[in-house]
Design an enzyme around this catalytic site. Sequence first.
Site, short mmCIF file in Angstrom:
data_model
loop_
_atom_site.label_atom_id
_atom_site.label_comp_id
_atom_site.label_asym_id
_atom_site.label_seq_id
_atom_site.Cartn_x
_atom_site.Cartn_y
_atom_site.Cartn_z
N PHE A 160 1.05 -1.14 -0.07
CA PHE A 160 0.09 -0.02 -0.16
C PHE A 160 1.03 1.27 -0.05
CE2 PHE A 160 0.74 -1.29 4.29
CZ PHE A 160 1.10 0.03 5.17
N CYS A 161 0.21 2.64 -0.65
CA CYS A 161 0.79 3.71 -0.57
C CYS A 161 -0.14 4.68 -0.49
CB CYS A 161 1.82 3.90 -1.60
SG CYS A 161 0.95 3.72 -3.24
N THR A 162 0.17 6.22 -0.53
CA THR A 162 -0.81 6.97 -0.31
C THR A 162 -2.00 7.11 -0.97
OG1 THR A 162 1.23 8.26 0.14
CG2 THR A 162 -0.97 9.54 -0.13
N ILE A 210 -4.02 4.47 0.62
CA ILE A 210 -4.33 4.76 1.96
C ILE A 210 -5.68 6.04 1.85
CG2 ILE A 210 -3.87 5.84 3.96
CD1 ILE A 210 -1.05 4.93 3.22
#
Length: 308
Positions: free
Chosen positions: A181-183, A210
């Site tokens: 996952f990332c922003t 996210i």
Amino acid sequence: MNDFVPNPVTVAAFYHFASLDALEETRAALMDICGERRVRGTVLLAREGVNGTIAGERGSVLDVLSHLRALEGFTDLTWKESRAEAMPFNRLKVRIKREIVTMGREDVDPAARVGRYVEPQHWNDLASREDVVLIDTRNDYEVGIGTFEGSIDPNTESFRDFPDWWKNNAGQFEGKTIAMFCTGGIRCEKATSWLVGQGVRDVVHLKGGILKYLEDVPESESRWSGECYVFDQRVSVGHGLRQGTYGTCHACRRPVSSDAVNAPEYERGVSCPACIDEFTEEGRTRFRERQRQVDLAARRGERHLAGE
């Protein structure tokens, strides 16, 4: 660009991997429509696609996004929409880059192959499985203010470092489902593409990143802890994409908490506890002069671009 600022401001974060030619012409047209619509922000263009965050009146932001979706191969471009009480950008920047998110690896093509997407509403179930490893693909300063419970922090200073980190640690994840996952989704999309190319058989990533999780999943059901760093003057957001509590150290650009602001190492625009030993006294003198100019501009009711 004039200083018209709607209240509240609509903020749209987006990216899309697709072949993009005629970069200079694309940049010029995008600058024109953003200028006409009074939209500010930062947009990166590369042959692999587009990545950006823009802000302005909602109808104007949607006009810009419609312009991008009209490009060949960009019909499926999506975005995450949030609100800000003030314009989070001082100006518009449209830049041409080698990559829209820099990994520095030639053998990566997210337009051709990526891991499986997991919708935000299914993320909690996935994360609770014992055969799943959650990996945060963001940089260390971003992870430091918030992440998913039980996730692994690679402690990378740059996304360029991620491939080497994986190669050094891949053995301990043998037989596991890798969930990244990332922003907003762009870094983990590229990271999953790279892992698939390395022969990893079971790799997934959080669709929309996210930001989409914080928008869609109720706080009472959330596995997220802390705040999410964003790349504009809001600095961080929380559940429901509400503006967070962090500020920015304008010396090192790291996020700073209220505790850090009250620490003896903090001097506005000059230093924070994280960077107090990173600059010379000569450098801090330059920062103090820059901050003085920013403060003078603010007292005149003007924006000083050094304060961005």
